[in-house]
Scaffold this motif. Structure first.
Motif, PDB file in Angstrom:
ATOM      1  N   UNK A   8     -23.001 -49.428 -56.982  1.00  0.00           N
ATOM      2  CA  UNK A   8     -22.724 -50.365 -58.077  1.00  0.00           C
ATOM      3  C   UNK A   8     -23.964 -50.544 -58.943  1.00  0.00           C
ATOM      4  N   UNK A   9     -25.092 -50.855 -58.321  1.00  0.00           N
ATOM      5  CA  UNK A   9     -26.317 -51.117 -59.082  1.00  0.00           C
ATOM      6  C   UNK A   9     -26.788 -49.884 -59.849  1.00  0.00           C
ATOM      7  N   UNK A  10     -26.583 -48.712 -59.276  1.00  0.00           N
ATOM      8  CA  UNK A  10     -27.073 -47.467 -59.889  1.00  0.00           C
ATOM      9  C   UNK A  10     -26.412 -47.169 -61.230  1.00  0.00           C
ATOM     10  N   UNK A  67     -32.497 -49.495 -65.273  1.00  0.00           N
ATOM     11  CA  UNK A  67     -33.531 -50.346 -64.711  1.00  0.00           C
ATOM     12  C   UNK A  67     -33.473 -50.494 -63.204  1.00  0.00           C
ATOM     13  N   UNK A  68     -32.405 -50.003 -62.574  1.00  0.00           N
ATOM     14  CA  UNK A  68     -32.306 -50.107 -61.119  1.00  0.00           C
ATOM     15  C   UNK A  68     -33.110 -48.983 -60.485  1.00  0.00           C
ATOM     16  N   UNK A  69     -33.943 -49.343 -59.493  1.00  0.00           N
ATOM     17  CA  UNK A  69     -34.826 -48.370 -58.845  1.00  0.00           C
ATOM     18  C   UNK A  69     -34.573 -48.208 -57.357  1.00  0.00           C
ATOM     19  N   UNK A  70     -33.432 -48.653 -56.867  1.00  0.00           N
ATOM     20  CA  UNK A  70     -33.095 -48.407 -55.478  1.00  0.00           C
ATOM     21  C   UNK A  70     -33.082 -49.643 -54.601  1.00  0.00           C
ATOM     22  N   UNK A  71     -32.488 -49.455 -53.425  1.00  0.00           N
ATOM     23  CA  UNK A  71     -32.387 -50.501 -52.410  1.00  0.00           C
ATOM     24  C   UNK A  71     -33.049 -50.018 -51.136  1.00  0.00           C
ATOM     25  N   UNK A  83     -29.928 -57.987 -35.274  1.00  0.00           N
ATOM     26  CA  UNK A  83     -28.830 -58.464 -36.118  1.00  0.00           C
ATOM     27  C   UNK A  83     -29.351 -59.030 -37.437  1.00  0.00           C
ATOM     28  N   UNK A  84     -30.656 -59.077 -37.598  1.00  0.00           N
ATOM     29  CA  UNK A  84     -31.267 -59.634 -38.819  1.00  0.00           C
ATOM     30  C   UNK A  84     -31.746 -58.492 -39.718  1.00  0.00           C
ATOM     31  N   UNK A  85     -31.322 -58.544 -40.973  1.00  0.00           N
ATOM     32  CA  UNK A  85     -31.680 -57.523 -41.954  1.00  0.00           C
ATOM     33  C   UNK A  85     -32.236 -58.163 -43.215  1.00  0.00           C
ATOM     34  N   UNK A  86     -33.061 -57.396 -43.903  1.00  0.00           N
ATOM     35  CA  UNK A  86     -33.470 -57.732 -45.263  1.00  0.00           C
ATOM     36  C   UNK A  86     -33.039 -56.577 -46.153  1.00  0.00           C
ATOM     37  N   UNK A  87     -32.563 -56.906 -47.347  1.00  0.00           N
ATOM     38  CA  UNK A  87     -32.366 -55.882 -48.366  1.00  0.00           C
ATOM     39  C   UNK A  87     -33.344 -56.186 -49.489  1.00  0.00           C
ATOM     40  N   UNK A  88     -33.859 -55.126 -50.084  1.00  0.00           N
ATOM     41  CA  UNK A  88     -34.796 -55.253 -51.204  1.00  0.00           C
ATOM     42  C   UNK A  88     -34.256 -54.378 -52.328  1.00  0.00           C
ATOM     43  N   UNK A  89     -33.753 -55.028 -53.375  1.00  0.00           N
ATOM     44  CA  UNK A  89     -33.239 -54.323 -54.552  1.00  0.00           C
ATOM     45  C   UNK A  89     -34.320 -54.345 -55.620  1.00  0.00           C
ATOM     46  N   UNK A  90     -34.700 -53.172 -56.101  1.00  0.00           N
ATOM     47  CA  UNK A  90     -35.802 -53.066 -57.069  1.00  0.00           C
ATOM     48  C   UNK A  90     -35.259 -52.796 -58.467  1.00  0.00           C
ATOM     49  N   UNK A  91     -35.777 -53.559 -59.421  1.00  0.00           N
ATOM     50  CA  UNK A  91     -35.373 -53.471 -60.824  1.00  0.00           C
ATOM     51  C   UNK A  91     -36.623 -53.407 -61.692  1.00  0.00           C
ATOM     52  N   UNK A  92     -36.534 -52.687 -62.787  1.00  0.00           N
ATOM     53  CA  UNK A  92     -37.667 -52.601 -63.724  1.00  0.00           C
ATOM     54  C   UNK A  92     -38.027 -53.967 -64.280  1.00  0.00           C
ATOM     55  N   UNK A 128     -28.556 -58.357 -66.705  1.00  0.00           N
ATOM     56  CA  UNK A 128     -27.522 -57.622 -67.437  1.00  0.00           C
ATOM     57  C   UNK A 128     -26.472 -57.089 -66.453  1.00  0.00           C
ATOM     58  N   UNK A 129     -26.923 -56.532 -65.339  1.00  0.00           N
ATOM     59  CA  UNK A 129     -25.987 -56.045 -64.329  1.00  0.00           C
ATOM     60  C   UNK A 129     -25.138 -57.189 -63.790  1.00  0.00           C
ATOM     61  N   UNK A 130     -25.765 -58.329 -63.491  1.00  0.00           N
ATOM     62  CA  UNK A 130     -25.018 -59.459 -62.933  1.00  0.00           C
ATOM     63  C   UNK A 130     -23.911 -59.930 -63.868  1.00  0.00           C
ATOM     64  N   UNK A 131     -24.160 -59.878 -65.162  1.00  0.00           N
ATOM     65  CA  UNK A 131     -23.152 -60.287 -66.145  1.00  0.00           C
ATOM     66  C   UNK A 131     -22.076 -59.216 -66.283  1.00  0.00           C
TER      67      UNK A 131
END
Length: 105
Positions: free
Chosen positions: A31-33, A37-41, A51-60, A67-70
């Motif tokens: 979706x993000x790709x 400006x999206x540089x990966x997750x 059972x604990x995770x972190x996600x890191x979404x990188x944007x320029x 803009x993506x959220x809208x």
């Protein structure tokens, strides 16, 4: 560059599904790709609590993410609702900014 960090506690029975959906080839990444400006997750799993995770979404820029959220609000909400059954908790840790440039190699 900004990095949006989320923390998830995943149900024991959903670990594989979660990793597929939230990992580097998963539904969120796809979706993000679609947006500039999206540089990966990056998906991180806690070594002390599997059972604990972190996600890191990188944007320029923050504007790229906004803009993506809208523009993808409907698809974003659908994925969030569909995958919510896999987690016991979900929290945005924060939005972090890269401050230092990497050293040349």
């Amino acid at each position: 560059m900004i990095h949006v960090v989320w923390e998830f506690i995943v149900r024991e029975t959903a670990l594989d599904d979660f990793e597929q959906a939230y990992g580097p080839r998963g539904d969120w990444q796809r979706l993000f790709a679609r947006y500039s400006g999206f540089n990966g997750t990056t998906l991180l799993r806690d070594t002390a609590n599997p059972r604990r995770y972190l996600t890191v979404d990188s944007w320029e820029t923050p504007a790229d993410r906004e803009r993506m959220l809208v523009e993808a609000a409907e698809q974003y909400a659908a994925l969030d609702a569909a995958f919510g059954k896999w987690t016991e908790s979900e929290a945005e840790v924060g939005i972090f900014e890269s401050r230092l440039k990497p050293l040349p190699q």
